[in-house]
Each structure stands twice: as structure tokens, then as C-alpha cells.
Design a protein around this motif. Structure first.
Motif, short mmCIF file in Angstrom:
data_model
loop_
_atom_site.label_atom_id
_atom_site.label_comp_id
_atom_site.label_asym_id
_atom_site.label_seq_id
_atom_site.Cartn_x
_atom_site.Cartn_y
_atom_site.Cartn_z
N VAL A 31 0.84 -1.20 0.00
CA VAL A 31 0.00 0.00 0.00
C VAL A 31 0.88 1.25 0.00
O VAL A 31 0.65 2.19 -0.77
N LEU A 32 1.89 1.26 0.87
CA LEU A 32 2.79 2.41 0.98
C LEU A 32 3.47 2.71 -0.35
O LEU A 32 3.56 3.87 -0.77
N ALA A 33 3.94 1.67 -1.02
CA ALA A 33 4.64 1.87 -2.29
C ALA A 33 3.74 2.51 -3.33
O ALA A 33 4.14 3.42 -4.05
N ARG A 34 2.49 2.07 -3.41
CA ARG A 34 1.57 2.62 -4.42
C ARG A 34 1.18 4.06 -4.11
O ARG A 34 1.03 4.88 -5.02
N VAL A 35 1.01 4.37 -2.84
CA VAL A 35 0.71 5.75 -2.47
C VAL A 35 1.91 6.65 -2.76
O VAL A 35 1.76 7.78 -3.24
N ALA A 36 3.11 6.13 -2.52
CA ALA A 36 4.32 6.90 -2.83
C ALA A 36 4.43 7.14 -4.33
O ALA A 36 4.82 8.23 -4.77
N PHE A 37 4.09 6.14 -5.15
CA PHE A 37 4.09 6.32 -6.60
C PHE A 37 3.12 7.43 -7.00
O PHE A 37 3.40 8.24 -7.89
N ALA A 38 1.95 7.46 -6.33
CA ALA A 38 0.97 8.52 -6.62
C ALA A 38 1.56 9.89 -6.29
O ALA A 38 1.31 10.87 -6.99
N MET A 39 2.36 9.96 -5.22
CA MET A 39 3.01 11.21 -4.86
C MET A 39 4.00 11.64 -5.93
O MET A 39 4.03 12.81 -6.34
N PHE A 40 4.80 10.69 -6.43
CA PHE A 40 5.76 11.02 -7.48
C PHE A 40 5.05 11.49 -8.75
O PHE A 40 5.52 12.41 -9.43
N MET A 41 3.92 10.85 -9.06
CA MET A 41 3.16 11.26 -10.24
C MET A 41 2.62 12.68 -10.07
O MET A 41 2.61 13.47 -11.02
N ARG A 42 2.20 13.02 -8.86
CA ARG A 42 1.70 14.38 -8.61
C ARG A 42 2.82 15.38 -8.76
O ARG A 42 2.67 16.44 -9.38
N ILE A 43 4.01 15.05 -8.18
CA ILE A 43 5.15 15.94 -8.28
C ILE A 43 5.54 16.16 -9.74
O ILE A 43 5.92 17.26 -10.15
N ALA A 44 5.41 15.11 -10.55
CA ALA A 44 5.75 15.21 -11.98
C ALA A 44 4.65 15.87 -12.80
O ALA A 44 4.80 16.05 -14.00
N GLY A 45 3.53 16.23 -12.16
CA GLY A 45 2.44 16.87 -12.87
C GLY A 45 1.58 15.92 -13.65
O GLY A 45 0.91 16.33 -14.61
N LEU A 46 1.57 14.64 -13.27
CA LEU A 46 0.82 13.63 -14.01
C LEU A 46 -0.36 13.10 -13.22
O LEU A 46 -0.87 12.01 -13.52
N ALA A 47 -0.80 13.82 -12.19
CA ALA A 47 -1.93 13.36 -11.37
C ALA A 47 -3.19 13.27 -12.22
O ALA A 47 -3.43 14.10 -13.11
#
Length: 227
Positions: A31-47
């Protein structure tokens, strides 16, 4: 206002309890890994949903604390972790919104004390907001460690290596940053000229000759065209 604060405190406790149940009821690292991936996607502007603020670093830190609060469950290889991960993201956002209003339950009849409470609340919000500030190497190390931990299940679900995914994402971000720096440098090369004519000349200098001629023919004074 105090009743709003009480409601916010109840919501904060309820969402935190629900979040703990989601995280500790599954393989918390998945779960933690997938939420962290979502954070990276947001930082990259891909949310996916630009109307929501998305996952912040302090959200991931809360999940880390919850994950460490109970023994890790064994991954049975059959659980679809997209559901628990999205549930965690939604609960984290609701929990954060509730937390920001809990200060209202401490309001008194003293306007000076209330002003102080409001200021403390604002400072607390700002502190949460800037928790996202990290050195690049720290973000990369964190993402590498997470990809290694969920390599097998990530490959099963997405048919590619999470390490390769992170590598491509980081390279894309680095490429965009280089292009942006180059573009800004080019803009400075002509925007800082002392006259309009010098600006136009500097602007067209690196362009294709035909394109430069077209722009100069349209913008330069007649006496200077072709000079």
C-alpha cells in the motif's frame, strides 16, 4: 465555530482509524509503495484528478508510521492493491482536511487567545505544506527502495519493472528540466537587450533563416529590414 472544530476532531479520529485498518489489514509495504508512486506522479504533474491536491510527502510519512505500528502481513499474491491504495489516498486527504480544522474546538471568548490559536493553525498548515521539500537524491533513494520491495507484484499487475518505471519517470523529469533551463536562457538572451530592434535581432538569430526573415519582415522598421 467550536462545534465545527469538534466535528472536525471526530472526523480526524474516524478517518485515522479507518486508515489504520486499511494499512494494517493488508501488506502495508504494498500500500505504501503505491501511495508513494501517486506522490511522485503528482510531483511530476501527471496526477489524474487536477481538482484534488493529491498525495503530499507528509501523507506518505503518516502511512510509514502506521505501517510500522503492526507486523507486516504476508502478501498472498492475489490481492489487488489498487483498491486499498486509493482508499488510503482518499482517507489521507480527508484526514488532513479534518486535522486543519481541529483547532476550532479550542476557541474561547478571548479574541487575543483566539487570534493566537488561528496563527498557530496557519503555521501548522504551512509546516505540513513545506514538508515536501527534499533533496533530489533522497527522493530517488526512497523510490528505488520501494520499487525493490514490490518488484514481483508490480510486474504481475503492470507487466514491467517498477525500477524501469522510476528510471523512465526520473529521466523524463530531468529532460524537461534541462529543456526548461535552456528555454529560459534563450529568453534571457533577447529579453534583456536595451532596444526593441536589438531584441528582435537576438530573438531571430538562432532561428531558421526563412523563419527569421519572415519575423523580421513583419516586425523591424522598413529601413532595417534585410540589414
Amino acid at each position: 465555530m467550536r462545534s465545527e472544530g469538534e466535528s472536525a476532531d471526530d472526523e480526524f479520529k474516524k478517518t485515522l482509524s479507518a486508515l489504520r485498518a486499511v494499512v494494517t489489514g493488508h501488506d502495508a509495504l504494498e500500500v505504501l509503495a503505491r501511495v508513494a508512486f501517486a506522490m511522485f506522479m503528482r510531483i511530476a504533474g501527471l496526477a489524474r484528478d487536477p481538482t484534488r491536491k493529491g498525495v503530499e510527502v507528509w501523507h506518505v510519512e503518516i502511512l510509514q508510521a502506521l505501517a510500522a505500528s503492526a507486523p507486516r502481513r504476508t502478501n498472498d499474491g492475489r490481492t489487488d492493491y489498487a483498491g486499498p491504495a486509493q482508499a488510503s489516498i482518499d482517507l489521507l486527504e480527508d484526514n488532513g482536511q479534518a486535522y486543519r480544522k481541529t483547532w476550532l474546538r479550542k476557541l474561547t471568548a478571548d479574541p487575543v487567545a483566539d487570534d493566537r490559536l488561528e496563527l498557530i493553525s496557519l503555521l501548522r498548515d504551512w509546516t505540513m505544506a513545506i514538508r515536501g521539500s527534499r533533496h533530489v537524491h533522497q527522493t530517488e533513494e526512497f523510490s528505488r527502495a520501494l520499487t525493490a520491495a514490490v518488484d514481483i507484484t508490480f510486474r504481475q499487475e503492470h507487466h514491467c519493472s517498477p525500477d524501469d518505471f522510476v528510471t523512465v519517470l526520473l529521466e523524463a523529469i530531468a529532460t524537461l528540466e534541462r529543456r526548461m533551463r535552456s528555454h529560459l536562457q534563450w529568453m534571457k538572451s533577447w529579453m534583456r537587450k536595451r532596444s526593441g530592434i536589438a531584441m528582435i535581432k537576438a530573438f531571430t538569430q538562432p532561428l531558421d533563416p526563412d523563419v527569421a526573415a519572415f519575423i523580421e519582415a513583419d516586425l523591424l522598421p522598413t529601413a532595417l529590414k534585410g540589414a
